[in-house]
Design a protein around this motif. Structure first.
Motif, PDB file in Angstrom:
ATOM      1  N   LYS A  80      17.970  43.901 -20.286  1.00 37.69           N
ATOM      2  CA  LYS A  80      18.433  42.588 -19.850  1.00 37.69           C
ATOM      3  C   LYS A  80      17.622  42.042 -18.676  1.00 37.69           C
ATOM      4  O   LYS A  80      17.130  42.794 -17.839  1.00 37.69           O
ATOM      5  CB  LYS A  80      19.902  42.640 -19.446  1.00 37.69           C
ATOM      6  CG  LYS A  80      20.868  42.855 -20.589  1.00 37.69           C
ATOM      7  CD  LYS A  80      22.307  42.797 -20.097  1.00 37.69           C
ATOM      8  CE  LYS A  80      23.299  42.966 -21.235  1.00 37.69           C
ATOM      9  NZ  LYS A  80      24.696  42.907 -20.758  1.00 37.69           N
ATOM     10  N   GLY A  81      17.519  40.730 -18.654  1.00 39.50           N
ATOM     11  CA  GLY A  81      17.022  40.017 -17.489  1.00 39.50           C
ATOM     12  C   GLY A  81      18.099  39.050 -17.046  1.00 39.50           C
ATOM     13  O   GLY A  81      18.652  38.318 -17.874  1.00 39.50           O
ATOM     14  N   ALA A  82      18.459  39.056 -15.763  1.00 31.33           N
ATOM     15  CA  ALA A  82      19.549  38.214 -15.268  1.00 31.33           C
ATOM     16  C   ALA A  82      19.039  37.275 -14.181  1.00 31.33           C
ATOM     17  O   ALA A  82      18.124  37.612 -13.417  1.00 31.33           O
ATOM     18  CB  ALA A  82      20.691  39.072 -14.738  1.00 31.33           C
ATOM     19  N   TYR A  83      19.652  36.080 -14.116  1.00 27.97           N
ATOM     20  CA  TYR A  83      19.220  35.039 -13.183  1.00 27.97           C
ATOM     21  C   TYR A  83      20.438  34.304 -12.618  1.00 27.97           C
ATOM     22  O   TYR A  83      21.523  34.314 -13.201  1.00 27.97           O
ATOM     23  CB  TYR A  83      18.313  34.029 -13.893  1.00 27.97           C
ATOM     24  CG  TYR A  83      17.250  34.687 -14.748  1.00 27.97           C
ATOM     25  CD1 TYR A  83      16.058  35.124 -14.192  1.00 27.97           C
ATOM     26  CD2 TYR A  83      17.472  34.891 -16.113  1.00 27.97           C
ATOM     27  CE1 TYR A  83      15.099  35.746 -14.965  1.00 27.97           C
ATOM     28  CE2 TYR A  83      16.517  35.510 -16.897  1.00 27.97           C
ATOM     29  CZ  TYR A  83      15.325  35.942 -16.328  1.00 27.97           C
ATOM     30  OH  TYR A  83      14.392  36.560 -17.101  1.00 27.97           O
ATOM     31  N   SER A  84      20.241  33.661 -11.487  1.00 24.43           N
ATOM     32  CA  SER A  84      21.257  32.789 -10.904  1.00 24.43           C
ATOM     33  C   SER A  84      20.540  31.723 -10.090  1.00 24.43           C
ATOM     34  O   SER A  84      19.362  31.865  -9.746  1.00 24.43           O
ATOM     35  CB  SER A  84      22.220  33.578 -10.012  1.00 24.43           C
ATOM     36  OG  SER A  84      21.541  34.123  -8.899  1.00 24.43           O
ATOM     37  N   GLY A  85      21.241  30.641  -9.804  1.00 17.96           N
ATOM     38  CA  GLY A  85      20.618  29.592  -9.008  1.00 17.96           C
ATOM     39  C   GLY A  85      21.515  28.382  -8.881  1.00 17.96           C
ATOM     40  O   GLY A  85      22.680  28.399  -9.281  1.00 17.96           O
ATOM     41  N   GLU A  86      20.941  27.341  -8.313  1.00 13.00           N
ATOM     42  CA  GLU A  86      21.686  26.092  -8.161  1.00 13.00           C
ATOM     43  C   GLU A  86      20.751  24.907  -8.319  1.00 13.00           C
ATOM     44  O   GLU A  86      19.572  24.960  -7.952  1.00 13.00           O
ATOM     45  CB  GLU A  86      22.383  26.038  -6.809  1.00 13.00           C
ATOM     46  CG  GLU A  86      21.470  26.185  -5.607  1.00 13.00           C
ATOM     47  CD  GLU A  86      22.221  26.175  -4.287  1.00 13.00           C
ATOM     48  OE1 GLU A  86      23.387  26.612  -4.280  1.00 13.00           O
ATOM     49  OE2 GLU A  86      21.659  25.727  -3.276  1.00 13.00           O
ATOM     50  N   VAL A 100      19.253  37.132 -20.359  1.00  9.15           N
ATOM     51  CA  VAL A 100      18.632  37.368 -21.664  1.00  9.15           C
ATOM     52  C   VAL A 100      18.872  38.828 -22.011  1.00  9.15           C
ATOM     53  O   VAL A 100      18.615  39.722 -21.205  1.00  9.15           O
ATOM     54  CB  VAL A 100      17.129  37.067 -21.645  1.00  9.15           C
ATOM     55  CG1 VAL A 100      16.503  37.437 -22.978  1.00  9.15           C
ATOM     56  CG2 VAL A 100      16.869  35.613 -21.323  1.00  9.15           C
ATOM     57  N   ASP A 101      19.392  39.056 -23.201  1.00  7.59           N
ATOM     58  CA  ASP A 101      19.682  40.408 -23.668  1.00  7.59           C
ATOM     59  C   ASP A 101      18.743  40.735 -24.823  1.00  7.59           C
ATOM     60  O   ASP A 101      18.818  40.129 -25.896  1.00  7.59           O
ATOM     61  CB  ASP A 101      21.141  40.497 -24.115  1.00  7.59           C
ATOM     62  CG  ASP A 101      21.584  41.922 -24.391  1.00  7.59           C
ATOM     63  OD1 ASP A 101      20.723  42.824 -24.377  1.00  7.59           O
ATOM     64  OD2 ASP A 101      22.783  42.146 -24.619  1.00  7.59           O
ATOM     65  N   LEU A 102      17.838  41.691 -24.600  1.00  9.33           N
ATOM     66  CA  LEU A 102      16.884  42.112 -25.620  1.00  9.33           C
ATOM     67  C   LEU A 102      17.397  43.358 -26.322  1.00  9.33           C
ATOM     68  O   LEU A 102      17.674  44.374 -25.674  1.00  9.33           O
ATOM     69  CB  LEU A 102      15.517  42.416 -24.991  1.00  9.33           C
ATOM     70  CG  LEU A 102      14.877  41.334 -24.116  1.00  9.33           C
ATOM     71  CD1 LEU A 102      13.552  41.849 -23.563  1.00  9.33           C
ATOM     72  CD2 LEU A 102      14.682  40.049 -24.889  1.00  9.33           C
ATOM     73  N   ASN A 103      17.536  43.293 -27.646  1.00  7.23           N
ATOM     74  CA  ASN A 103      17.801  44.497 -28.440  1.00  7.23           C
ATOM     75  C   ASN A 103      16.455  45.128 -28.777  1.00  7.23           C
ATOM     76  O   ASN A 103      15.581  44.456 -29.345  1.00  7.23           O
ATOM     77  CB  ASN A 103      18.540  44.149 -29.728  1.00  7.23           C
ATOM     78  CG  ASN A 103      19.951  43.664 -29.475  1.00  7.23           C
ATOM     79  OD1 ASN A 103      20.493  43.850 -28.392  1.00  7.23           O
ATOM     80  ND2 ASN A 103      20.551  43.031 -30.456  1.00  7.23           N
TER      81      ASN A 103
END
Length: 247
Positions: A80-86, A100-103
């Motif tokens: 997984k790649g995780a992000y946050s922001g405004e 984003v979840d990569l199988n």
């Protein structure tokens, strides 16, 4: 060529002076995972990286020539790649999180150097194959989607944006804890992975990370680090008669 010669000389020397052994294992890995791309890193508060956790499971086999082993594994799971922001606009500030979840499936091939008390170090390369990629956004989704997100669905299938496969380097250490002269053991360890081929993909808003929103082409580097545990089964060849005579 020199690396190959060194590798085979290590194996031959181990086979000459020590016993041959085979180790099979099943393991479960739990990792902190990141998809790093400079086009995302340069966006400031609008796109920040967040913590993501992924897991893998599978089995492997190592053949040892003395203290030097050659191992291969087959692993399945996700990355997984995780992000946050405004996003700031005339009508307010909109916060969000996305991931984003990569199988994927992974095939690590590595050299393993073990000590007398069960400790080991492993170094090698890993082939990673992506079968599916899913993008999800949460938070002020409707407002953010109107401005940025190109998808009408949430979650969205972004498999076409990612490479089918990429290579990464792996480095790890751990221990095979087992009673003397008993084949079963408990495997514990830690492993780092660094992708040195471009995995491509999307940014925190689900847009092509190297698309029209960006002026430069940048590589996406999958990076992870975590722990693993498992069970091992070891088969050793009989010791040389000269070793028995010394007892």
């Amino acid at each position: 060529m020199k690396i190959k010669l060194l590798f085979f000389s290590l194996l031959l020397s181990g086979a000459t002076f020590s016993q041959l052994s085979f180790e099979a294992n099943g393991k479960y890995l739990f990792n902190s995972t990141w998809l790093i791309n400079k086009n995302i890193s340069d966006q400031g508060a609008e796109q920040d990286y967040d913590m993501a956790w992924s897991s893998n499971y599978g089995a492997g086999f190592t053949i040892y020539f003395g203290s030097v082993g050659l191992g291969v594994e087959g692993l399945f799971g996700n990355f997984k790649g995780a992000y946050s922001g405004e996003i700031k606009s005339l009508v307010g500030t909109y916060k969000y999180t996305s991931n984003v979840d990569l199988n994927l499936s992974q095939i690590p091939i590595f050299l393993k150097f073990k000590g007398d008390k069960g400790g080991f170090i492993e170094l090698g390369a890993q082939m990673n194959s992506i079968s599916k990629a899913t993008y999800t956004m949460e938070g002020d989704v409707l407002a953010v989607s109107t401005l940025y997100n190109p998808f009408l669905s949430n979650p969205a299938d972004v498999s076409s944006k990612y490479s089918k496969s990429y290579l990464s380097a792996i480095m790890g250490f751990g221990a095979n804890i087992k009673p003397k002269n008993f084949p079963l053991g408990i495997l514990i360890g830690a492993r780092l992975q660094y992708g040195f081929q471009d995995a491509k993909g999307v940014d925190a808003f689900g847009r092509d990370v190297n698309g029209s929103s960006y002026q430069t082409q940048e590589r996406t580097m999958p990076i992870s680090g975590g722990m693993y545990a498992g069970i091992t089964y070891t088969i050793s060849t009989k010791k040389d008669k000269r070793d028995n005579s010394k007892k």
